[in-house]
Write an enzyme that holds these catalytic residues in place. Sequence first.
Site, PDB file in Angstrom:
ATOM      1  N   GLU A  51      -0.762   0.147  -1.473  1.00  0.00           N
ATOM      2  CA  GLU A  51       0.029  -0.799  -2.270  1.00  0.00           C
ATOM      3  C   GLU A  51       0.846  -0.012  -3.279  1.00  0.00           C
ATOM      4  O   GLU A  51       0.398   1.027  -3.786  1.00  0.00           O
ATOM      5  CB  GLU A  51      -0.895  -1.783  -3.003  1.00  0.00           C
ATOM      6  CG  GLU A  51      -0.107  -2.744  -3.903  1.00  0.00           C
ATOM      7  CD  GLU A  51      -0.929  -3.895  -4.444  1.00  0.00           C
ATOM      8  OE1 GLU A  51      -2.165  -3.798  -4.482  1.00  0.00           O
ATOM      9  OE2 GLU A  51      -0.306  -4.901  -4.834  1.00  0.00           O
ATOM     10  N   CYS A 244      -1.536  -7.575  -3.995  1.00  0.00           N
ATOM     11  CA  CYS A 244      -0.831  -8.653  -4.694  1.00  0.00           C
ATOM     12  C   CYS A 244       0.678  -8.510  -4.604  1.00  0.00           C
ATOM     13  O   CYS A 244       1.407  -9.480  -4.811  1.00  0.00           O
ATOM     14  CB  CYS A 244      -1.232  -8.670  -6.167  1.00  0.00           C
ATOM     15  SG  CYS A 244      -2.933  -9.128  -6.435  1.00  0.00           S
ATOM     16  N   ASN A 375      -2.387 -12.551   1.226  1.00  0.00           N
ATOM     17  CA  ASN A 375      -3.332 -11.628   0.589  1.00  0.00           C
ATOM     18  C   ASN A 375      -4.028 -12.373  -0.531  1.00  0.00           C
ATOM     19  O   ASN A 375      -3.363 -12.966  -1.379  1.00  0.00           O
ATOM     20  CB  ASN A 375      -2.585 -10.431  -0.009  1.00  0.00           C
ATOM     21  CG  ASN A 375      -3.494  -9.589  -0.903  1.00  0.00           C
ATOM     22  OD1 ASN A 375      -4.384  -8.905  -0.409  1.00  0.00           O
ATOM     23  ND2 ASN A 375      -3.305  -9.658  -2.217  1.00  0.00           N
ATOM     24  N   GLU A 376      -5.308 -12.328  -0.573  1.00  0.00           N
ATOM     25  CA  GLU A 376      -6.076 -12.957  -1.659  1.00  0.00           C
ATOM     26  C   GLU A 376      -5.546 -14.337  -2.016  1.00  0.00           C
ATOM     27  O   GLU A 376      -5.435 -14.690  -3.196  1.00  0.00           O
ATOM     28  CB  GLU A 376      -6.103 -12.053  -2.902  1.00  0.00           C
ATOM     29  CG  GLU A 376      -7.071 -10.906  -2.749  1.00  0.00           C
ATOM     30  CD  GLU A 376      -7.476 -10.239  -4.060  1.00  0.00           C
ATOM     31  OE1 GLU A 376      -6.921 -10.565  -5.120  1.00  0.00           O
ATOM     32  OE2 GLU A 376      -8.383  -9.390  -4.001  1.00  0.00           O
TER      33      GLU A 376
HETATM   34  O1  AHR Z   1      -6.120  -3.317  -5.429  1.00  0.00           O
HETATM   35  C1  AHR Z   1      -5.563  -3.926  -6.561  1.00  0.00           C
HETATM   36  C2  AHR Z   1      -5.431  -5.414  -6.389  1.00  0.00           C
HETATM   37  O2  AHR Z   1      -6.683  -5.996  -6.292  1.00  0.00           O
HETATM   38  C3  AHR Z   1      -4.720  -5.869  -5.153  1.00  0.00           C
HETATM   39  O3  AHR Z   1      -3.356  -5.881  -5.296  1.00  0.00           O
HETATM   40  C4  AHR Z   1      -5.235  -7.252  -4.956  1.00  0.00           C
HETATM   41  O4  AHR Z   1      -5.211  -7.667  -3.619  1.00  0.00           O
HETATM   42  C5  AHR Z   1      -6.609  -7.220  -5.575  1.00  0.00           C
HETATM   43  O5  AHR Z   1      -6.796  -8.245  -6.455  1.00  0.00           O
END
Ligand code: AHR
Length: 658
Positions: A51, A244, A375-376
């Site tokens: 990321e 995120c 994602n999440e």
């Molecule tokens: O890894 C950091 C963050 O943690 C990521 O962006 C997210 O998916 C999680 O909350």
Amino acid sequence: MIFKGTKKIGLLISALGLSVTAFCQTGKVYTIDPAQITAHIQPTMYGIFFEDINMGADGGLYAELVKNRSFEFGDALQGWKTEGGNGIVKVVDRSSERADNPHVINVDITSNSGAFSLINEGFRGMGIKKGEGYNFSVLSKQAADSKVKLTIELRDEAGKVIATTDLLPNGTTWAKHSAKLVATASANKAKLYISFKGKGSVDMDMISLFPQHTWKNRANGLRADLVQKLADMKPGFLRFPGGCIVEGRELKTRYQWKKTIGDIDTRENVINRWNTEFKHRLTPDYYQSFGLGFMEYFMLSEDIGAEPLPILNCGMACQFNSGELTELGQLDPYVQDALDLIEFANGGPETEWGKLRAQLGHPAKFNLKMLGVGNENWGPNYIDRWKIFHKAIKAKYPDVKIVTSTGTDPDGARFDTLNTAFRALGADILDEHYYRAPKWFRGNAKRYDKYDRNGPKIFAGEYAAQSVAIASPQNKNNWECALSEAAFMTGLERNADVVAMASYAPLFAHVDAWQWTPDLIWFDNEHSYGTPNYYVQKLYSLNKGTDVVPLLLNDEAVTGQNGIFATASIDKKTNELLIKFVNTTDAKQTAAFDVKGLAKYQPTATITTLQSNKLDAENSLANPVVIAPVVSQLKIAGKNLIVTVEPYSFTVIKLKAK
Ligand code: AHR
């Protein structure tokens, strides 16, 4: 301290040459039957989560050294300064012609004498290496009567010139002008100086400086030392671009893959969502140039032998932020992005997106096998949107597996709701995340023992032990965290029939520009180091084997009894037996392995150990290998394999068949 062991065991027993019967009276006997396969280990088992957080991409993996090269930051001149009175810089808005790259600068040099320089500070400086070449380039055009010449310099922290060249950016229409520099000295925080001579007016954009030596020496390339660290892990997959960042704080700043391919000056910059996310670690100069875009991610996956795993926005912005939603009736463009991405990766030259991939220099297919939707994300809104994606993707590409979020946590109401719903909906792969205390990891080695063997596969998509608390800036990549992850991972591997993939998160952090800790690999502008957690991941990945075999103590899996965690696998391709043994106690432990058919193996075992007596030990730029693998050989004397392991250690024992 993690666990008080019985010190006397290690002291009483000589490590070699004891029979299992004799050993039984004093120590532990672990049985291993290499012929009895209990689970197949997927080649994807241990992978990488990437990321653009902590300056992981811009300022990190992406080797561009100029910050805000296209003047698209909120403050269009952020990262830039001027020196000397002979010029004026104006930001020009051309958004009506170029919505993708709306700002350029105009530099007006007011007289033929006098000095004027434009200075870029880099991403917390620029890492420059003595003897290395650097490519400078600029898109520019001069006014008809203009005679501006440039001198390009790199200057070190003390202001000393360590590289210089001249450039004449002539021509009245936009064109790329390039020059090469060679550094006469190294600097960790150098700056780029562009000095102007000659009266006139010049428009400039995409002011860029790249090291010539990038990964595979590609133009627009990646930092070679950082990619090497990834390649060394031999990862099974590469998840990108997050995290995120996929969601965006609001939908307009979500990740949109189509805007990240093609000419780099057409890739619309977006504020990085981690820019001001944490008040304790503000990074207001953090933007995404997308120079590292989807084409580069696919090629990186291919380079390091990892299956590509893109994660796409599902029509929901980050639920910790705006939680903005796309109405179900408006979801078509999002779904189309997913279908087009599969065609981009796998389509032939006769398809629109496959043709584009070929035009971008990669006629061969990327063979995309899986893709994440969201994602999440969590709640009924996610389930509703997921169903629409699922239907469309499966109708056109039934073989592509969909990675599905189970929310932010490995338990609790959000998790339970999604876990139940997606199992009922027949999801392929469930993405579980756990940022928890080290103790949680040691206590959860059995987490997957009771999972449904016929249900979805599990992707442990983001995990890391947090020494203080999730998102605390005090978290450390210390040995207690890494050792606890090693203990937990015995449970992932033992349950490889359920757990198909796992990745630590986040991956990268710049020591001067991070927002989130802990992270797997830390770097500055010149160097990088792997954390103890990195070496745990690497040892698992390099020693995963192809099939799990039973490793038992008193007929039970070894999941923390007396502070010991262990698992065993065989590698059918290399004919090896691989034992992973984690001692979380403060005492040496001597283990006897009663391996069925031990005589079939060569009489010398290779032992690789990660160890420290200090649970708070860490690696650092100054001391990068405080905790790093140490390899030794052990002669197998007699009928048994007897190994003494140090306190607080993770040991991989490898036996090769004769
Ligand atoms: O890894 C950091 C963050 O943690 C990521 O962006 C997210 O998916 C999680 O909350």
